[in-house]
Enzyme design. Structure first.
Site, PDB file in Angstrom:
ATOM      1  N   HIS A 124       0.877  -1.161   0.000  1.00  0.00           N
ATOM      2  CA  HIS A 124       0.000   0.000   0.000  1.00  0.00           C
ATOM      3  C   HIS A 124       0.918   1.215   0.000  1.00  0.00           C
ATOM      4  O   HIS A 124       1.670   1.430   0.959  1.00  0.00           O
ATOM      5  CB  HIS A 124      -0.915   0.002   1.222  1.00  0.00           C
ATOM      6  CG  HIS A 124      -1.951  -1.078   1.180  1.00  0.00           C
ATOM      7  ND1 HIS A 124      -2.440  -1.703   2.312  1.00  0.00           N
ATOM      8  CD2 HIS A 124      -2.599  -1.642   0.128  1.00  0.00           C
ATOM      9  CE1 HIS A 124      -3.345  -2.611   1.963  1.00  0.00           C
ATOM     10  NE2 HIS A 124      -3.451  -2.583   0.641  1.00  0.00           N
ATOM     11  N   HIS A 161       3.022  -3.366   6.799  1.00  0.00           N
ATOM     12  CA  HIS A 161       1.963  -2.391   6.550  1.00  0.00           C
ATOM     13  C   HIS A 161       1.962  -1.315   7.628  1.00  0.00           C
ATOM     14  O   HIS A 161       2.787  -1.318   8.541  1.00  0.00           O
ATOM     15  CB  HIS A 161       0.600  -3.098   6.530  1.00  0.00           C
ATOM     16  CG  HIS A 161       0.373  -3.951   5.333  1.00  0.00           C
ATOM     17  ND1 HIS A 161      -0.503  -3.623   4.326  1.00  0.00           N
ATOM     18  CD2 HIS A 161       0.914  -5.148   4.969  1.00  0.00           C
ATOM     19  CE1 HIS A 161      -0.496  -4.563   3.400  1.00  0.00           C
ATOM     20  NE2 HIS A 161       0.366  -5.498   3.769  1.00  0.00           N
ATOM     21  N   GLU A 169       1.588  -4.931  10.986  1.00  0.00           N
ATOM     22  CA  GLU A 169       1.121  -3.545  11.012  1.00  0.00           C
ATOM     23  C   GLU A 169       2.004  -2.809  12.012  1.00  0.00           C
ATOM     24  O   GLU A 169       2.001  -3.117  13.200  1.00  0.00           O
ATOM     25  CB  GLU A 169      -0.345  -3.486  11.431  1.00  0.00           C
ATOM     26  CG  GLU A 169      -1.287  -4.268  10.520  1.00  0.00           C
ATOM     27  CD  GLU A 169      -1.668  -3.498   9.265  1.00  0.00           C
ATOM     28  OE1 GLU A 169      -1.276  -2.314   9.158  1.00  0.00           O
ATOM     29  OE2 GLU A 169      -2.367  -4.065   8.401  1.00  0.00           O
TER      30      GLU A 169
END
Length: 444
Positions: free
Chosen positions: A86, A193, A284
């Site tokens: 992303h 992420h 994350e």
């Protein structure tokens, strides 16, 4: 005197790349320059290559580190880190550059890192979505269009899905990673992420067989995945505390089953596990997706130990070769631990190698070659993250083929073969219901 001056120049050159790696965001040209500089200074320890190009034509760079960086070596497992799929989630992109710097400068200086690099082939992709990163003109903690690739596709919803036909239009970046996975023997992986602080593990999607109706989608290797996620969270500066990014959600011990968090179709970690024979978790690393550059040094400090400890887990379990009576490797043999049937059976590579990540304990390894009886071998697996993975070679002494074991044949049904070949573009998808009925038969 002239020789001594030359030595000084050489020393200065050795530190030049490290000195230029500041804690800041590195855009495409700077990132490429840095990676090429590292490879130029450590040519025997690194291999730099592009696995493909983005929609806008940017290279998808991978730096490989290890004693044999240019090729797979029998007995040495393959590990990978992938970040920035992303484009607006940026912390992973930068800390992987600092991980590279730490590894190359610690080799032959730090005995732990030296042993790790001598016994592991480590692949590092700082950015899977360079177009999205470059498109993020105004950093934001929560959301920007840079999340997506140039075609507006979310790359972490773009992989084939084992549980439902998601009809994804495979993007160039996704296809490059799929080809990469197919061409290497990856054993363990993590994708980095931002937007939360937690280690999430397979499955992200599921059905009644995996227990999704109860809010948890369990893989056959659930115990290993929990261990992997806890390994990272417990060595992170604060992830292990389980404190969410707001008061609404917490993660006990800093980990979560992906499906329990939220259902996700077409994710990369499930694809790795189902089709790539590679255990992958999602990390994350920051509540803010694109934090200010002056916070990057702290993010590196918070993650440094966890990044190294997680790599070590590639040496969990058992590895070996399947050979015939003459010692010739047998590729494509199914080798799995009894009671742990995978959706797509785990098979040996071209060198007849297999790698099974297993926690310490006693296991029965079942090896199946078409036309032969299954070979069962009991192995005792110690705690071997010290990089001495349990070795268990398997050899068929009998020729010609004997009658096949019916139980072993159930592990490789036509329905399984069909779906397992889909991701490689061999043929159209079979129904997921048929696949999972086959899996239920194996479990019985």
């Amino acid at each position: 005197m002239r020789a001594a001056a030359g030595d000084v120049v050489g020393i200065l050159c050795l530190v030049s790349v490290a000195a230029t790696l500041d804690f800041k965001y590195h855009h495409a040209e700077e990132l490429e320059k840095y990676l090429k500089g590292v490879h130029a200074e450590y040519p025997s320890l690194t291999h730099l290559h592009s696995i493909g190009r983005s929609v806008e034509g940017r290279d998808l760079w991978v730096l490989v580190l290890g004693r044999f960086p240019t090729h797979h070596k029998i007995g040495i497992p393959e590990f990978k880190y992938v970040a920035n799929m992303h484009g607006d989630e940026t912390v992973g992109r930068e800390i992987l550059l600092h991980l590279i710097d730490f590894l190359v400068t610690s080799y032959r200086q730090d005995p732990v890192i030296t042993r790790l690099l001598n016994n592991t082939r480590i692949h590092i992709m700082p950015t899977m979505n360079p177009d999205g990163f470059e498109a993020t003109k105004v950093p934001d903690c929560y959301y920007t269009r840079g999340r997506y690739n140039k075609n507006g596709e979310d790359l972490n919803r773009n992989f084939p899905d084992a549980f439902e036909n998601n009809n994804a239009s495979i993007q160039p970046e996704t296809q490059a990673v799929m080809n990469w996975i197919k061409n290497e023997t990856f054993v363990l992986s993590a994708n980095l992420h931002g937007g939360a602080l937690v280690a999430s593990y397979t499955f992200d999607n599921g059905n009644s067989v995996t227990g999704s109706s109860k809010g948890y989608s369990r893989s056959p290797d659930d115990d290993v995945f929990i261990h992997l996620a806890k390994t990272y969270s417990s060595h992170h500066a604060s992830m292990y505390k389980g404190i969410g990014c707001d008061n609404r959600q917490t993660f006990p011990e800093g980990i979560t089953n992906g499906f329990s968090w939220y259902q996700l179709e077409g994710g990369m970690q499930d694809y790795n596990y189902v089709w790539g024979q590679c255990f992958e978790i999602t990390l994350e690393l920051s509540c803010c997706k694109y934090p200010p550059a002056d916070q990057l040094e702290k993010f590196w400090r918070d993650n440094k130990v966890a990044l190294i400890e997680y790599i070590k887990q590639v040496h969990l379990g058992v590895k070996g070769q399947v050979t015939d009576k003459n010692g010739n490797p047998i590729p494509n043999a199914i080798v799995e631990a009894k009671g742990r049937p995978h959706i797509c059976p785990y098979r040996t590579n071209e060198q007849g190698e297999y790698y099974l990540l297993l926690l310490p304990g006693t296991y029965v390894i079942n090896a199946t070659v078409p036309g032969f009886k299954s070979m069962l071998k009991t192995v005792e697996i110690p705690d071997n993250t010290g990089m001495e993975c349990q070795k268990s070679p398997l050899s068929w002494a009998g020729n010609p083929p004997e009658e096949a074991d019916p139980a072993s044949q159930r592990a490789d049904t036509p329905a399984k073969r069909s779906l397992c070949e889909v991701a490689q573009g061999v043929q159209e998808s079979t129904s997921v219901t048929t696949l999972w009925n086959g899996l239920q038969q194996v479990q019985k």
